[in-house]
Enzyme design. Structure first.
Site, PDB file in Angstrom:
ATOM      1  N   SER A 193     -15.351 -19.197 -22.406  1.00  0.00           N
ATOM      2  CA  SER A 193     -16.156 -18.723 -23.540  1.00  0.00           C
ATOM      3  C   SER A 193     -16.453 -19.865 -24.515  1.00  0.00           C
ATOM      4  O   SER A 193     -17.538 -19.917 -25.099  1.00  0.00           O
ATOM      5  CB  SER A 193     -15.485 -17.544 -24.246  1.00  0.00           C
ATOM      6  N   LYS A 238      -6.592 -30.430  -6.600  1.00  0.00           N
ATOM      7  CA  LYS A 238      -5.578 -31.288  -7.213  1.00  0.00           C
ATOM      8  C   LYS A 238      -5.517 -32.675  -6.560  1.00  0.00           C
ATOM      9  O   LYS A 238      -5.227 -33.671  -7.230  1.00  0.00           O
ATOM     10  CB  LYS A 238      -4.196 -30.613  -7.105  1.00  0.00           C
ATOM     11  N   ILE A 290      -4.206 -34.577 -17.861  1.00  0.00           N
ATOM     12  CA  ILE A 290      -5.206 -35.568 -17.437  1.00  0.00           C
ATOM     13  C   ILE A 290      -4.490 -36.820 -16.927  1.00  0.00           C
ATOM     14  O   ILE A 290      -3.697 -37.421 -17.654  1.00  0.00           O
ATOM     15  CB  ILE A 290      -6.138 -35.937 -18.618  1.00  0.00           C
ATOM     16  N   ASN A 320      -9.537 -32.339 -26.712  1.00  0.00           N
ATOM     17  CA  ASN A 320      -9.054 -31.025 -26.286  1.00  0.00           C
ATOM     18  C   ASN A 320      -9.018 -30.094 -27.489  1.00  0.00           C
ATOM     19  O   ASN A 320      -8.902 -30.540 -28.636  1.00  0.00           O
ATOM     20  CB  ASN A 320      -7.634 -31.179 -25.723  1.00  0.00           C
ATOM     21  N   HIS A 376      -6.706 -26.908 -28.894  1.00  0.00           N
ATOM     22  CA  HIS A 376      -5.460 -26.185 -28.679  1.00  0.00           C
ATOM     23  C   HIS A 376      -5.425 -25.001 -29.651  1.00  0.00           C
ATOM     24  O   HIS A 376      -5.711 -25.168 -30.839  1.00  0.00           O
ATOM     25  CB  HIS A 376      -4.257 -27.105 -28.923  1.00  0.00           C
TER      26      HIS A 376
HETATM   27  C1  GRF Z   1      -8.878 -21.421 -25.902  1.00  0.00           C
HETATM   28  O1  GRF Z   1      -8.126 -20.596 -26.717  1.00  0.00           O
HETATM   29  C2  GRF Z   1      -8.497 -22.863 -26.079  1.00  0.00           C
HETATM   30  O2  GRF Z   1      -8.009 -23.155 -27.337  1.00  0.00           O
HETATM   31  C3  GRF Z   1      -7.414 -23.040 -25.066  1.00  0.00           C
HETATM   32  O3  GRF Z   1      -7.775 -22.246 -23.990  1.00  0.00           O
HETATM   33  C4  GRF Z   1      -8.596 -21.172 -24.435  1.00  0.00           C
HETATM   34  C5  GRF Z   1      -9.822 -21.160 -23.590  1.00  0.00           C
HETATM   35  O4  GRF Z   1     -10.574 -20.002 -23.769  1.00  0.00           O
HETATM   36  N1  GRF Z   1      -7.209 -24.436 -24.780  1.00  0.00           N
HETATM   37  P1  GRF Z   1     -12.000 -19.884 -23.082  1.00  0.00           P
HETATM   38  O5  GRF Z   1     -11.803 -20.169 -21.585  1.00  0.00           O
HETATM   39  O6  GRF Z   1     -12.877 -20.906 -23.721  1.00  0.00           O
HETATM   40  O7  GRF Z   1     -12.456 -18.496 -23.324  1.00  0.00           O
END
Ligand code: GRF
Length: 187
Positions: free
Chosen positions: A13, A58, A88, A102, A104
């Site tokens: 998403s 992988k 990574i 990234n 988080h």
């Molecule tokens: C997000 O909450 C992001 O912070 C984490 O993984 C989730 C990914 O959600 N690293 P989506 O696949 O973008 O819906």
């Protein structure tokens, strides 16, 4: 036009939100999405959004130069991890210094590290009785969730919140801020 390449393992998403955001902008475009999961929903989103998408396993990622060479050929200005779950490898980190970021779903350094992803993060936040959580956007190095922090945004955790509602609040922060932070890094 700057080139963004997204790596994603799951729903995607955030990937969709970033793709859509930059469709309106002359600055940059998402030129490809790479996924380590061939059943990931992000690949269906790419079909619908008409963005090239690739799957790798992988071996290609960790035991060969296949993925790093594929990334080099895409000439990305920024590599964006959006829900990408593998660490990574150093050949990719070294090939793209300060070009991999990234997101988080918590306020690092809290609730980061190996195994801290998805619902587990929000469950831990709830169990520990945190009154706030949020998002962290950071550079990627060889250690999970330890690269330099670029941006954080907070949201309150109410006593009535559960892990699902916390996840929803955090996702909203991600949708609001992640594309804008990417944009600022590319200007
Ligand atoms: C997000 O909450 C992001 O912070 C984490 O993984 C989730 C990914 O959600 N690293 P989506 O696949 O973008 O819906």
């Amino acid at each position: 036009m700057k080139q963004i390449v997204i790596l994603a393992s799951g729903s995607g998403s955030n990937a969709e939100n970033i793709i859509t955001y930059f469709k309106e902008k002359p600055l940059a475009t998402v030129s490809a999405v790479l996924s380590n999961k061939h059943t990931a929903k992000v690949l269906d989103r790419c079909d619908r959004l008409e963005v090239p998408a690739f799957y790798f396993n992988k071996i290609a990622f960790t035991k060969s130069d296949a993925v790093v060479e594929a990334l080099k050929s895409l000439q990305p200005d920024l590599i964006v991890l959006a829900g990408f779950l593998w660490k990574i490898p150093s050949n990719i980190i070294e090939a793209f210094p300060n070009k991999i970021i990234n997101i988080h779903p918590a306020l690092l350094p809290k609730y980061g590290g190996k195994g801290m992803y998805g619902a587990k993060v929000h469950q831990a936040v709830k169990e520990n009785g945190e009154t706030e959580t949020g998002i962290t956007i950071h550079y990627v190095n060889e250690h999970y969730d330890e690269g330099a922090i670029i941006f954080q945004s907070k949201t309150a955790v109410e006593p009535s919140d559960n892990p699902d509602s916390i996840a929803e609040k955090v996702h909203q922060l991600e949708y609001e801020h992640f594309p804008k932070v990417i944009e600022k890094l590319l200007i």
